[in-house]
Motif scaffolding. Structure first.
Motif, PDB file in Angstrom:
ATOM      1  N   VAL A  87      57.676  64.122  39.306  1.00  8.45           N
ATOM      2  CA  VAL A  87      59.119  63.863  39.305  1.00  8.45           C
ATOM      3  C   VAL A  87      59.415  62.409  39.669  1.00  8.45           C
ATOM      4  O   VAL A  87      60.276  61.765  39.065  1.00  8.45           O
ATOM      5  N   LEU A  88      58.682  61.880  40.656  1.00 12.36           N
ATOM      6  CA  LEU A  88      58.914  60.504  41.092  1.00 12.36           C
ATOM      7  C   LEU A  88      58.550  59.493  40.002  1.00 12.36           C
ATOM      8  O   LEU A  88      59.313  58.559  39.728  1.00 12.36           O
ATOM      9  N   TYR A  97      56.301  78.475  33.420  1.00 13.05           N
ATOM     10  CA  TYR A  97      55.479  77.411  32.853  1.00 13.05           C
ATOM     11  C   TYR A  97      55.179  77.650  31.380  1.00 13.05           C
ATOM     12  O   TYR A  97      55.227  76.719  30.565  1.00 13.05           O
ATOM     13  N   VAL A  98      54.858  78.895  31.011  1.00 17.45           N
ATOM     14  CA  VAL A  98      54.521  79.198  29.617  1.00 17.45           C
ATOM     15  C   VAL A  98      55.700  78.904  28.686  1.00 17.45           C
ATOM     16  O   VAL A  98      55.530  78.347  27.602  1.00 17.45           O
ATOM     17  N   ILE A  99      56.908  79.235  29.131  1.00 20.14           N
ATOM     18  CA  ILE A  99      58.100  78.970  28.315  1.00 20.14           C
ATOM     19  C   ILE A  99      58.300  77.465  28.130  1.00 20.14           C
ATOM     20  O   ILE A  99      58.486  76.973  27.008  1.00 20.14           O
ATOM     21  N   LEU A 100      58.230  76.723  29.237  1.00 23.56           N
ATOM     22  CA  LEU A 100      58.422  75.275  29.157  1.00 23.56           C
ATOM     23  C   LEU A 100      57.278  74.599  28.409  1.00 23.56           C
ATOM     24  O   LEU A 100      57.487  73.633  27.677  1.00 23.56           O
ATOM     25  N   PHE A 101      56.060  75.124  28.577  1.00 23.70           N
ATOM     26  CA  PHE A 101      54.906  74.590  27.851  1.00 23.70           C
ATOM     27  C   PHE A 101      55.097  74.752  26.341  1.00 23.70           C
ATOM     28  O   PHE A 101      54.821  73.843  25.561  1.00 23.70           O
ATOM     29  N   SER A 102      55.588  75.924  25.945  1.00 21.48           N
ATOM     30  CA  SER A 102      55.797  76.183  24.519  1.00 21.48           C
ATOM     31  C   SER A 102      56.823  75.217  23.928  1.00 21.48           C
ATOM     32  O   SER A 102      56.604  74.621  22.868  1.00 21.48           O
ATOM     33  N   PHE A 145      61.632  65.110  29.047  1.00 20.87           N
ATOM     34  CA  PHE A 145      62.470  65.948  29.909  1.00 20.87           C
ATOM     35  C   PHE A 145      61.853  67.338  30.078  1.00 20.87           C
ATOM     36  O   PHE A 145      61.752  67.848  31.203  1.00 20.87           O
ATOM     37  N   LEU A 146      61.431  67.944  28.964  1.00 20.34           N
ATOM     38  CA  LEU A 146      60.821  69.273  29.028  1.00 20.34           C
ATOM     39  C   LEU A 146      59.519  69.246  29.817  1.00 20.34           C
ATOM     40  O   LEU A 146      59.217  70.176  30.566  1.00 20.34           O
ATOM     41  N   ALA A 147      58.745  68.162  29.664  1.00 19.55           N
ATOM     42  CA  ALA A 147      57.470  68.047  30.377  1.00 19.55           C
ATOM     43  C   ALA A 147      57.675  67.927  31.884  1.00 19.55           C
ATOM     44  O   ALA A 147      56.772  68.259  32.661  1.00 19.55           O
ATOM     45  N   SER A 148      58.859  67.469  32.310  1.00 21.30           N
ATOM     46  CA  SER A 148      59.137  67.276  33.735  1.00 21.30           C
ATOM     47  C   SER A 148      59.884  68.452  34.360  1.00 21.30           C
ATOM     48  O   SER A 148      60.012  68.505  35.592  1.00 21.30           O
ATOM     49  N   CYS A 149      60.395  69.348  33.536  1.00 21.07           N
ATOM     50  CA  CYS A 149      61.224  70.446  34.053  1.00 21.07           C
ATOM     51  C   CYS A 149      60.459  71.357  35.004  1.00 21.07           C
ATOM     52  O   CYS A 149      60.992  71.779  36.039  1.00 21.07           O
ATOM     53  N   TYR A 150      59.214  71.677  34.666  1.00 21.10           N
ATOM     54  CA  TYR A 150      58.449  72.597  35.511  1.00 21.10           C
ATOM     55  C   TYR A 150      58.264  72.025  36.918  1.00 21.10           C
ATOM     56  O   TYR A 150      58.423  72.735  37.918  1.00 21.10           O
ATOM     57  N   ARG A 159      50.456  65.527  36.119  1.00 23.87           N
ATOM     58  CA  ARG A 159      51.010  66.563  35.246  1.00 23.87           C
ATOM     59  C   ARG A 159      49.918  67.555  34.847  1.00 23.87           C
ATOM     60  O   ARG A 159      50.130  68.773  34.837  1.00 23.87           O
ATOM     61  N   ALA A 160      48.735  67.027  34.514  1.00 20.54           N
ATOM     62  CA  ALA A 160      47.619  67.906  34.162  1.00 20.54           C
ATOM     63  C   ALA A 160      47.209  68.769  35.358  1.00 20.54           C
ATOM     64  O   ALA A 160      46.915  69.964  35.212  1.00 20.54           O
ATOM     65  N   MET A 161      47.216  68.182  36.560  1.00 22.43           N
ATOM     66  CA  MET A 161      46.861  68.940  37.755  1.00 22.43           C
ATOM     67  C   MET A 161      47.898  70.007  38.071  1.00 22.43           C
ATOM     68  O   MET A 161      47.564  71.062  38.623  1.00 22.43           O
ATOM     69  N   SER A 162      49.148  69.746  37.735  1.00 18.86           N
ATOM     70  CA  SER A 162      50.182  70.762  37.907  1.00 18.86           C
ATOM     71  C   SER A 162      49.863  72.002  37.083  1.00 18.86           C
ATOM     72  O   SER A 162      50.004  73.139  37.556  1.00 18.86           O
ATOM     73  N   ILE A 163      49.404  71.783  35.854  1.00 20.87           N
ATOM     74  CA  ILE A 163      48.997  72.897  34.991  1.00 20.87           C
ATOM     75  C   ILE A 163      47.784  73.605  35.581  1.00 20.87           C
ATOM     76  O   ILE A 163      47.744  74.840  35.698  1.00 20.87           O
TER      77      ILE A 163
END
Length: 322
Positions: free
Chosen positions: A58-59, A241-246, A271-276, A92-96
């Motif tokens: 986010v930062l 996460y699955v919804i936002l990933f899609s 924006f979508l990549a940061s929503c989760y 971002r990858a580590m978040s997943i």
């Protein structure tokens, strides 16, 4: 200011407003819990890692995007852009990966306590720090190519095969590099999404059979109920996460099919990549009963303090009158 920039600024300011306090709340809560209890549960440790990576996402993405939309330019030089984009991609990858780890851990936790499951229940909690380190090292290697092709953006002509973030650009030397890099990220994300979905499916199956047994036996077990509640919270997190990933990857695949991406499309994907990272803390706080208990206790203490202060004030007034 054009409408796209207004929407972009509002969207990323909103993500910052939600995501930064949310992730900080989780980190401070578990830091306090660790201080008073001396040790955190394994699931709490995983959630702490998740909140840490989400906070960095986010930062490093929300603030520069918001500032760029508001008209600030030349935020970073080339080295600054390389560092910001590289760290963002890793986090971002580590978040997943950590969300997947949380899902798999919960799957092991609710699994039967016999055979290989029992061995996993014993060894997995001790292995979590090493798994996180391994995943971090792996993503550091995978994201190296992105840093190599990242440069500062100075309102010059944008070449082909470029991801334009408007504060930095990622320019690939050819379409093959551009496509290959995109496919690599999709396959990596897809692997962890499939793994977390399989774990979530197994948890749903166990919860369904457990629910039928509980109805037939007409009994309740507090520990089993706590595990079921924790599993449902993890399922909600995975579903988000699955919804936002899609949605994110639909836009990402589109960007790989064109040589020049319109800024509005790039803004939507970012924006979508940061929503989760911004919204998952809300779900974690809402589904974790310890947050609610701590909040209610804090409110009770504050109420009691106000009542005590009011009583003391009244007594002082009475003594003055006497």
């Amino acid at each position: 200011m054009e409408p796209r920039l207004v929407l972009k600024a509002a969207g990323f300011i909103f993500l910052d407003t939600v995501g930064i306090p949310g992730n900080l709340t989780i980190l401070l809560f578990f830091a306090r819990l660790s201080y008073f209890q001396g040790k955190l549960q394994t699931s709490d440790v995983i959630i702490t890692h998740l909140a840490s990576f989400n906070l960095v996402v986010v930062l490093l993405r929300g603030i520069p995007q918001a500032l760029t939309a508001l008209g600030y330019r030349n935020l970073f030089n080339d080295n600054g852009c390389k560092a910001v984009i590289y760290i963002y991609r890793i986090c971002r990858a580590m978040s997943i990966c950590v969300t997947c780890l949380l899902s798999c851990y919960q799957c092991v936790l609710v699994g039967p306590g016999t055979g290989k499951w029992l061995l996993l229940k014993k060894r997995l909690p001790q292995s979590v720090p090493y798994i996180v380190l391994f995943l971090c090292a792996l993503n550091c290697i995978v994201c190296t190519a992105t840093a190599q092709y990242t440069f500062a953006y100075f309102n010059s002509t944008i070449p082909e095969f470029t991801l334009n973030l408007e504060f930095c650009i990622v320019t690939y030397p050819s379409y093959l590099f551009y496509l290959g890099n995109g496919v690599l990220y999709i396959l990596r994300d897809l692997f962890f999404v499939i793994l977390m979905a399989l774990a979530a499916g197994y948890i749903i199956s166990l919860l369904y059979h457990h629910g039928k047994q509980m109805k037939s036996m007409q009994t309740s077990d507090r520990n089993q109920k706590k595990t079921a509640d924790a599993s449902k919270a993890v399922l909600a997190l995975v579903t988000m996460y699955v919804i936002l990933f899609s949605l994110d990857n639909i836009v990402w695949i589109y960007t790989l099919c064109v040589t020049r991406v319109h800024p509005a499309v790039s803004d939507t994907r970012v924006f979508l990549a940061s929503c989760y990272s911004a919204f998952s803390p809300i779900l974690i706080i809402a589904t974790n009963k310890r947050f609610a208990i701590t909040l209610s206790c804090t409110q009770a203490i504050q109420k009691e303090s106000k009542q005590t202060a009011g009583t003391t004030t009244t007594q002082v007034h009475k003594s003055n009158e006497e």
